[in-house]
Design a protein around this motif. Structure first.
Motif, PDB file in Angstrom:
ATOM      1  N   THR A   1       0.846  -1.193   0.000  1.00 49.26           N
ATOM      2  CA  THR A   1       0.000   0.000   0.000  1.00 49.26           C
ATOM      3  C   THR A   1       0.883   1.245   0.000  1.00 49.26           C
TER       4      THR A   1
ATOM      5  N   LEU B   1      -5.401   6.446   7.253  1.00 47.29           N
ATOM      6  CA  LEU B   1      -4.883   5.221   7.880  1.00 47.29           C
ATOM      7  C   LEU B   1      -5.795   4.000   7.752  1.00 47.29           C
ATOM      8  N   PRO B   2      -7.118   4.154   7.857  1.00 50.44           N
ATOM      9  CA  PRO B   2      -7.968   2.962   7.710  1.00 50.44           C
ATOM     10  C   PRO B   2      -7.784   2.245   6.376  1.00 50.44           C
TER      11      PRO B   2
ATOM     12  N   GLY C   1      -3.838   0.282   6.153  1.00 47.45           N
ATOM     13  CA  GLY C   1      -3.575  -0.999   6.799  1.00 47.45           C
ATOM     14  C   GLY C   1      -2.589  -0.915   7.943  1.00 47.45           C
ATOM     15  N   GLU C   2      -2.199  -2.083   8.444  1.00 48.53           N
ATOM     16  CA  GLU C   2      -1.377  -2.157   9.653  1.00 48.53           C
ATOM     17  C   GLU C   2       0.077  -2.482   9.360  1.00 48.53           C
ATOM     18  N   ARG C   3       0.431  -2.594   8.096  1.00 52.08           N
ATOM     19  CA  ARG C   3       1.810  -2.901   7.726  1.00 52.08           C
ATOM     20  C   ARG C   3       2.513  -1.634   7.211  1.00 52.08           C
TER      21      ARG C   3
ATOM     22  N   ASP D   1      11.494   3.581  12.198  1.00 52.52           N
ATOM     23  CA  ASP D   1      10.088   3.989  12.102  1.00 52.52           C
ATOM     24  C   ASP D   1       9.826   4.653  10.754  1.00 52.52           C
TER      25      ASP D   1
ATOM     26  N   HIS E   1       6.199   3.099   9.221  1.00 51.68           N
ATOM     27  CA  HIS E   1       5.383   2.114   9.932  1.00 51.68           C
ATOM     28  C   HIS E   1       4.170   2.832  10.517  1.00 51.68           C
ATOM     29  N   PRO E   2       2.975   2.271  10.372  1.00 51.85           N
ATOM     30  CA  PRO E   2       1.780   2.976  10.866  1.00 51.85           C
ATOM     31  C   PRO E   2       1.769   3.214  12.371  1.00 51.85           C
ATOM     32  N   ARG E   3       2.609   2.454  13.122  1.00 48.88           N
ATOM     33  CA  ARG E   3       2.653   2.689  14.576  1.00 48.88           C
ATOM     34  C   ARG E   3       3.076   4.125  14.893  1.00 48.88           C
TER      35      ARG E   3
ATOM     36  N   ARG F   1       0.098   6.277  15.872  1.00 42.56           N
ATOM     37  CA  ARG F   1      -0.853   5.653  16.813  1.00 42.56           C
ATOM     38  C   ARG F   1      -1.592   6.690  17.657  1.00 42.56           C
TER      39      ARG F   1
END
Length: 256
Positions: free
Chosen positions: A7, A97-98, A101-103, A135, A182-184, A187
Motif C-alpha cells: 500500500t 490510515l484505515p 492498513g497495519e503494515r 520507524d 510504519h503505521p505505529r 498511533r
C-alpha cells in the motif's frame, strides 16, 4: 526477508500556488512532464514496486484527479477526500490510515519524481527497510543529481543510514519525496492538520529515522519555468538509463 509494502499514500492535495497560472484551472499533480502527469510518474513507480493499492488525497480541483485515476488498476487508487479542509502531509496520512492498513507503507509526494538508474529505487528502499530499528526510511537524493531543487540539503546520513538534520550542510542529501513508514508512528496522532516534519524530528530523537541514497536522477517541479528544465532532465536521464521503460519519451508538455 521483509515483504515489500503493498500500500502507499500519495500526497496530492496541495494548492500548487507557485505553479500559477497553470494551476488556476487544474491541480498540480495533473501537470504533465514529458507527456505524463506528475501523479502518474509516482503511481507508475509504485506499480513497478508491487504496490496494489495507492491512497491519493485530494482537495484542490478534486474531481479532476478522481476522474483521471478512475480507470487505473495498477495500482488500484482509493481517494481520500480532503475537500472540506487541507490536512497537511501528516494529517492527510492520519485521515487515510484505515485504508493503508497495519503494515509499513510507502509515502510518495505527487510533485516530485525520478528516473531510476539500475534497480528501481522503491524496490531498493523496501530492501533497506528494517522495522526492528526504523520507524521511517527516507529516499534521499544527491543535490548534484537533482533538477528543480532551489534549496539546500535536508539530512546528513551516517554510515549505517541513520539521519540527522543537515541544516544546509553541503555534504548532506535532499529528501526525495518518497519514504517507507510504519503505521505505529501515527498511533496517537492528532486528527487535524499537521506536518510530517515533526515525525522526522521525533524519529531522529529516538534514533529511528534512516535514509537510503537513491540512484538515478531526481526531479522536482515547483514553478512553470521548471517544466522545460524537467523535460530536458528526463530526456537526458533516459538517454543514460538503458533500464528505463521504452514508452517514456520527452514529448511536449500539455498544459490544457
Amino acid at each position: 526477508m521483509t515483504a515489500h509494502p503493498k500500500t502507499a499514500m500519495v500526497l496530492a492535495a496541495g494548492l500548487g500556488k507557485r505553479m500559477r497560472p497553470i494551476t488556476d484551472t487544474m491541480p498540480k499533480p495533473l501537470v504533465k512532464i514529458s507527456g505524463k502527469t506528475l501523479l502518474d510518474w509516482g503511481l507508475d513507480s509504485l506499480a513497478e514496486a508491487g504496490v496494489t493499492k495507492a491512497v491519493v488525497n485530494v482537495h484542490y480541483f478534486p474531481g479532476q484527479i478522481v476522474s483521471h485515476v478512475a480507470g487505473r488498476d495498477a495500482p488500484k487508487v482509493v481517494i481520500s477526500d480532503e475537500s472540506e479542509a487541507l490536512l497537511d502531509s501528516a494529517g492527510g496520512i492520519v485521515h487515510a490510515l484505515p485504508e493503508l492498513g497495519e503494515r509499513p507503507f510507502y509515502i510518495v509526494n505527487a510533485d516530485t519524481f525520478w528516473i531510476d538508474a539500475g534497480s528501481p529505487n522503491l524496490a531498493r528502499l523496501a530492501l533497506a527497510w528494517d522495522a526492528t530499528k526504523m520507524d521511517i526510511l527516507l529516499m534521499l537524493a544527491d543535490i548534484k543529481s537533482a533538477t528543480g531543487h532551489s534549496g539546500g540539503t535536508d539530512f546528513l546520513m551516517a554510515p549505517d543510514g541513520a539521519l540527522r538534520r543537515s541544516k544546509g550542510d553541503p555534504a548532506g542529501l535532499v529528501y526525495a519525496g518518497a519514504a517507507i513508514v510504519h503505521p505505529r508512528l501515527f498511533r496517537d496522532a492528532p486528527a487535524g492538520p499537521h506536518s510530517l516534519n515533526g515525525y522526522f524530528d521525533a524519529a531522529i530523537a529516538t534514533g529511528r529515522l534512516f535514509g537510503m541514497a537513491m540512484q538515478g536522477h531526481w526531479i522536482t517541479v515547483g514553478t512553470p519555468d521548471a517544466i522545460p528544465l524537467a523535460e530536458a532532465a528526463v530526456a537526458a536521464a533516459l538517454a543514460q538509463s538503458p533500464s528505463a521503460p521504452a514508452e517514456l519519451t520527452s514529448a511536449p508538455t500539455e498544459l490544457k
